[in-house]
Design an enzyme around this catalytic site. Structure first.
Site, PDB file in Angstrom:
ATOM      1  N   ASP A 131       1.987  -7.327  -4.174  1.00 26.64           N
ATOM      2  CA  ASP A 131       3.337  -7.701  -4.650  1.00 26.64           C
ATOM      3  C   ASP A 131       4.416  -7.244  -3.666  1.00 26.64           C
ATOM      4  O   ASP A 131       5.565  -7.680  -3.753  1.00 26.64           O
ATOM      5  CB  ASP A 131       3.610  -7.114  -6.050  1.00 26.64           C
ATOM      6  CG  ASP A 131       3.541  -5.585  -6.117  1.00 26.64           C
ATOM      7  OD1 ASP A 131       3.174  -4.948  -5.113  1.00 26.64           O
ATOM      8  OD2 ASP A 131       3.868  -5.037  -7.189  1.00 26.64           O
ATOM      9  N   GLU A 132       4.038  -6.352  -2.718  1.00 27.03           N
ATOM     10  CA  GLU A 132       5.054  -5.795  -1.816  1.00 27.03           C
ATOM     11  C   GLU A 132       5.643  -6.848  -0.883  1.00 27.03           C
ATOM     12  O   GLU A 132       6.706  -6.635  -0.297  1.00 27.03           O
ATOM     13  CB  GLU A 132       4.474  -4.606  -1.033  1.00 27.03           C
ATOM     14  CG  GLU A 132       3.981  -3.529  -1.981  1.00 27.03           C
ATOM     15  CD  GLU A 132       3.627  -2.197  -1.350  1.00 27.03           C
ATOM     16  OE1 GLU A 132       4.144  -1.874  -0.269  1.00 27.03           O
ATOM     17  OE2 GLU A 132       2.828  -1.468  -1.960  1.00 27.03           O
ATOM     18  N   TYR A 155       3.729  -2.536   6.689  1.00 25.67           N
ATOM     19  CA  TYR A 155       2.580  -2.948   5.869  1.00 25.67           C
ATOM     20  C   TYR A 155       2.880  -4.261   5.148  1.00 25.67           C
ATOM     21  O   TYR A 155       2.118  -5.232   5.271  1.00 25.67           O
ATOM     22  CB  TYR A 155       2.240  -1.852   4.846  1.00 25.67           C
ATOM     23  CG  TYR A 155       1.327  -2.339   3.718  1.00 25.67           C
ATOM     24  CD1 TYR A 155       0.025  -2.759   3.982  1.00 25.67           C
ATOM     25  CD2 TYR A 155       1.784  -2.393   2.390  1.00 25.67           C
ATOM     26  CE1 TYR A 155      -0.807  -3.215   2.962  1.00 25.67           C
ATOM     27  CE2 TYR A 155       0.960  -2.845   1.366  1.00 25.67           C
ATOM     28  CZ  TYR A 155      -0.331  -3.258   1.658  1.00 25.67           C
ATOM     29  OH  TYR A 155      -1.155  -3.728   0.647  1.00 25.67           O
ATOM     30  N   LYS A 159       1.187  -8.034   5.566  1.00 26.35           N
ATOM     31  CA  LYS A 159       0.516  -8.754   4.471  1.00 26.35           C
ATOM     32  C   LYS A 159       1.215 -10.098   4.247  1.00 26.35           C
ATOM     33  O   LYS A 159       0.560 -11.124   3.990  1.00 26.35           O
ATOM     34  CB  LYS A 159       0.528  -7.931   3.179  1.00 26.35           C
ATOM     35  CG  LYS A 159      -0.348  -6.689   3.207  1.00 26.35           C
ATOM     36  CD  LYS A 159      -1.839  -6.959   3.388  1.00 26.35           C
ATOM     37  CE  LYS A 159      -2.487  -7.604   2.193  1.00 26.35           C
ATOM     38  NZ  LYS A 159      -3.975  -7.669   2.338  1.00 26.35           N
TER      39      LYS A 159
HETATM   40  P1  NAD Z   1      -8.273   0.691   1.365  1.00 25.20           P
HETATM   41  O1  NAD Z   1      -7.415   1.175   2.483  1.00 25.20           O
HETATM   42  O2  NAD Z   1      -8.771   1.662   0.359  1.00 25.20           O
HETATM   43  O3  NAD Z   1      -9.560  -0.072   1.935  1.00 25.20           O
HETATM   44  C1  NAD Z   1      -9.487  -0.946   3.024  1.00 25.20           C
HETATM   45  C2  NAD Z   1     -10.909  -1.170   3.527  1.00 25.20           C
HETATM   46  O4  NAD Z   1     -10.819  -2.077   4.648  1.00 25.20           O
HETATM   47  C3  NAD Z   1     -11.587   0.110   4.042  1.00 25.20           C
HETATM   48  O5  NAD Z   1     -12.906   0.178   3.554  1.00 25.20           O
HETATM   49  C4  NAD Z   1     -11.579  -0.059   5.561  1.00 25.20           C
HETATM   50  O6  NAD Z   1     -12.675   0.580   6.194  1.00 25.20           O
HETATM   51  C5  NAD Z   1     -11.636  -1.577   5.687  1.00 25.20           C
HETATM   52  N1  NAD Z   1     -11.064  -2.029   6.979  1.00 25.20           N
HETATM   53  C6  NAD Z   1      -9.871  -1.666   7.507  1.00 25.20           C
HETATM   54  N2  NAD Z   1      -9.696  -2.252   8.702  1.00 25.20           N
HETATM   55  C7  NAD Z   1     -10.809  -3.016   8.917  1.00 25.20           C
HETATM   56  C8  NAD Z   1     -11.210  -3.854   9.969  1.00 25.20           C
HETATM   57  N3  NAD Z   1     -10.435  -4.037  11.061  1.00 25.20           N
HETATM   58  N4  NAD Z   1     -12.395  -4.507   9.870  1.00 25.20           N
HETATM   59  C9  NAD Z   1     -13.186  -4.332   8.762  1.00 25.20           C
HETATM   60  N5  NAD Z   1     -12.866  -3.521   7.752  1.00 25.20           N
HETATM   61  C10 NAD Z   1     -11.678  -2.866   7.822  1.00 25.20           C
HETATM   62  O7  NAD Z   1      -7.412  -0.469   0.680  1.00 25.20           O
HETATM   63  P2  NAD Z   1      -7.318  -0.898  -0.855  1.00 25.20           P
HETATM   64  O8  NAD Z   1      -6.264  -0.104  -1.506  1.00 25.20           O
HETATM   65  O9  NAD Z   1      -8.676  -0.969  -1.418  1.00 25.20           O
HETATM   66  O10 NAD Z   1      -6.753  -2.378  -0.672  1.00 25.20           O
HETATM   67  C11 NAD Z   1      -7.640  -3.488  -0.502  1.00 25.20           C
HETATM   68  C12 NAD Z   1      -6.823  -4.767  -0.379  1.00 25.20           C
HETATM   69  O11 NAD Z   1      -6.016  -4.928  -1.545  1.00 25.20           O
HETATM   70  C13 NAD Z   1      -5.861  -4.751   0.809  1.00 25.20           C
HETATM   71  O12 NAD Z   1      -5.855  -6.045   1.371  1.00 25.20           O
HETATM   72  C14 NAD Z   1      -4.518  -4.416   0.191  1.00 25.20           C
HETATM   73  O13 NAD Z   1      -3.467  -4.989   0.932  1.00 25.20           O
HETATM   74  C15 NAD Z   1      -4.651  -5.075  -1.176  1.00 25.20           C
HETATM   75  N6  NAD Z   1      -3.862  -4.459  -2.268  1.00 25.20           N
HETATM   76  C16 NAD Z   1      -3.929  -3.108  -2.499  1.00 25.20           C
HETATM   77  C17 NAD Z   1      -3.216  -2.580  -3.575  1.00 25.20           C
HETATM   78  C18 NAD Z   1      -3.295  -1.107  -3.906  1.00 25.20           C
HETATM   79  O14 NAD Z   1      -2.587  -0.654  -4.826  1.00 25.20           O
HETATM   80  N7  NAD Z   1      -4.135  -0.320  -3.268  1.00 25.20           N
HETATM   81  C19 NAD Z   1      -2.420  -3.399  -4.381  1.00 25.20           C
HETATM   82  C20 NAD Z   1      -2.383  -4.775  -4.102  1.00 25.20           C
HETATM   83  C21 NAD Z   1      -3.120  -5.298  -3.045  1.00 25.20           C
HETATM   84  P1  TYD Z   2       1.957   4.767  -2.764  1.00 25.99           P
HETATM   85  O1  TYD Z   2       0.852   5.256  -3.630  1.00 25.99           O
HETATM   86  O2  TYD Z   2       1.951   5.120  -1.307  1.00 25.99           O
HETATM   87  O3  TYD Z   2       2.028   3.178  -2.981  1.00 25.99           O
HETATM   88  P2  TYD Z   2       3.165   2.104  -2.465  1.00 25.99           P
HETATM   89  O4  TYD Z   2       4.063   2.744  -1.504  1.00 25.99           O
HETATM   90  O5  TYD Z   2       2.309   1.057  -1.826  1.00 25.99           O
HETATM   91  O6  TYD Z   2       3.847   1.640  -3.718  1.00 25.99           O
HETATM   92  O7  TYD Z   2       3.333   5.291  -3.370  1.00 25.99           O
HETATM   93  C1  TYD Z   2       3.699   5.008  -4.708  1.00 25.99           C
HETATM   94  C2  TYD Z   2       5.097   5.556  -4.912  1.00 25.99           C
HETATM   95  O8  TYD Z   2       5.062   6.990  -4.807  1.00 25.99           O
HETATM   96  C3  TYD Z   2       6.107   5.088  -3.857  1.00 25.99           C
HETATM   97  O9  TYD Z   2       7.370   4.877  -4.476  1.00 25.99           O
HETATM   98  C4  TYD Z   2       6.187   6.246  -2.884  1.00 25.99           C
HETATM   99  C5  TYD Z   2       5.931   7.451  -3.770  1.00 25.99           C
HETATM  100  N1  TYD Z   2       5.257   8.604  -3.099  1.00 25.99           N
HETATM  101  C6  TYD Z   2       5.823   9.888  -3.158  1.00 25.99           C
HETATM  102  O10 TYD Z   2       6.890  10.108  -3.779  1.00 25.99           O
HETATM  103  N2  TYD Z   2       5.195  10.905  -2.510  1.00 25.99           N
HETATM  104  C7  TYD Z   2       4.041  10.723  -1.810  1.00 25.99           C
HETATM  105  O11 TYD Z   2       3.513  11.702  -1.215  1.00 25.99           O
HETATM  106  C8  TYD Z   2       3.456   9.404  -1.788  1.00 25.99           C
HETATM  107  C9  TYD Z   2       2.176   9.139  -1.032  1.00 25.99           C
HETATM  108  C10 TYD Z   2       4.104   8.384  -2.444  1.00 25.99           C
END
Ligand code: NAD
Ligand code: TYD
Length: 353
Positions: A131-132, A155, A159
């Site tokens: 959603d970012e 980031y 995306k």
């Molecule tokens: P994460 O950082 O935990 O995992 C990313 C994975 O991708 C890791 O296993 C890493 O080894 C692999 N990776 C990174 N670079 C690579 C490369 N060049 N080649 C092959 N593998 C590679 O991320 P996540 O939080 O699990 O997010 C997964 C997806 O979901 C991402 O595309 C992210 O943008 C999206 N997303 C995440 C969130 C969230 O809250 N975490 C929310 C919405 C969407």
């Molecule tokens: P984060 O988990 O990094 O997710 P995103 O930035 O992708 O939303 O952060 C969630 C929220 O928490 C964001 O508003 C930033 C804040 N935050 C802190 O206040 N302290 C921290 O150390 C981190 C990692 C995040």
């Protein structure tokens, strides 16, 4: 069905792999991951023995390797999660985000297009996004699938760019694509650099809780296993070329979420009420910090019948229980390079001593 899941050793990817290998024993699932700091095969110990699962170590930025992998395997579907995913790291090292999130996605699109060669029946390229990309809301409003893109961090910009490339491959070459944009996930196996697992670990170690700015920023939190079930529904029933927002209608101001987390931790660790919240330390705000995210997932709910399964309070309690019950995992992922990262980010080591 031979399905390629990229980034399956990461946080969300490991839940998606687990969901698909268990739910679809007739599918072959290949997990492609380069195992960066965020990728950990320990996230998949409980399913790695299943006969329909296999792991390939490789980098999506390596075009020749990706082309070969697709030629050798002729995947029917791709669910693409591999990415650099942490906003703070993107501020420190933006180029890695362009390489993996943009170039890596284009390499996968090209390989799929080549190997499918115009025969798109039964094929699907599913791109997982955030959603970012929609930017930041004020106190009013909600992101819909029609909200114009307005990313602010390296980031979210990377995306957003990857989403545009996925749509371009659909519009230009007819590639059967689908995209979803999800809100913040939480739950087991999240790397402790993101807010919730970082704060759980710091409370456990009685370390300061670094709240950016006043903690007024708002995020919309979704249980990661609900994200995996949404991905299943969209992969199987979503319309080609369409986008689906995924979210839990669950907005929390950071400081309120941290208060709830501190209360749960005091209870679980049998500490005095207020002990965890006394660790809260307000630190400099994140550069370009988006104020508020809120996502309207009614299209997914109404068209495809998905809805989140658990309330946040319940999910957060389960998350805390998981981290406290898996301290080996936590200790393993917070050794080595993590300590350097933590020192650079927050100016002190993260270990308990
Ligand atoms: P994460 O950082 O935990 O995992 C990313 C994975 O991708 C890791 O296993 C890493 O080894 C692999 N990776 C990174 N670079 C690579 C490369 N060049 N080649 C092959 N593998 C590679 O991320 P996540 O939080 O699990 O997010 C997964 C997806 O979901 C991402 O595309 C992210 O943008 C999206 N997303 C995440 C969130 C969230 O809250 N975490 C929310 C919405 C969407
Ligand atoms: P984060 O988990 O990094 O997710 P995103 O930035 O992708 O939303 O952060 C969630 C929220 O928490 C964001 O508003 C930033 C804040 N935050 C802190 O206040 N302290 C921290 O150390 C981190 C990692 C995040």
């Amino acid at each position: 069905m031979h399905l390629l899941i990229t980034g399956g050793a990461g946080f969300i990817g490991s839940h998606v792999v687990r969901h698909f290998v268990k739910r679809y024993p007739a599918y072959t699932i290949t997990n492609l991951d380069s195992l960066t700091y965020a990728g950990n095969l320990g996230n998949l110990r409980d399913v790695e023995h299943l006969v329909n699962y296999r792991f390939v170590k490789g980098d999506i930025t390596d075009q020749a390797f990706i082309d070969r992998l697709f030629l050798e395997n002729r995947f029917d579907g791709v669910i693409h999660l591999a990415a650099e995913s942490h906003v703070d790291r993107s501020i420190a090292s933006p180029v890695e985000f362009v390489m993996t999130n943009v170039l890596g996605t284009v390499n996968l699109l090209n390989a799929a297009r080549r190997v499918w060669d115009g025969c798109f029946e039964g094929k699907r390229f599913y791109h997982i996004s955030t959603d970012e990309v929609y930017g930041s809301l004020g106190s009013e409003g909600i992101f819909t699938e029609r909200t114009p893109y307005d990313p602010h961090s390296p980031y979210s910009a990377s995306k957003a760019a990857s989403d545009h490339f996925v749509r371009a491959w659909h519009d230009t070459y007819g590639l059967p694509v689908v995209i979803s944009n999800c809100s913040n996930n939480y739950g087991p196996y999240q790397f402790p650099e993101k807010l919730i697992p970082l704060f759980i670990n710091n409370i456990r170690l009685k370390k300061p809780l670094p709240v950016y700015g006043k903690g007024e920023n708002v995020r919309d939190w979704l249980w990661v296993i609900d994200h995996a079930s949404a991905i299943d529904v969209i992969f199987h029933k979503g319309k080609n070329g369409d986008t689906y927002n995924i979210g839990g209608h669950n907005e929390w101001k950071n400081i309120d979420l941290i208060g709830l987390l501190c209360d749960i931790m005091d209870r679980k660790l049998q500490r005095e009420p207020g002990e965890s919240s006394s660790l809260i330390t307000h630190v400099a705000d994140r550069a370009g910090h988006d104020l508020r995210y809120a996502i309207d997932s009614s299209k997914l709910q109404e068209e495809l019948g998905w809805s989140p399964s658990i309330r946040f309070e319940e999910g957060l309690e389960k998350t805390v229980e998981w981290y406290l019950g898996n301290q080996d995992w936590l200790e393993q992922v917070t050794s080595g390079a993590y300590l350097d990262y933590y020192g650079k980010m927050y100016g002190s080591p993260s270990s308990g001593d």
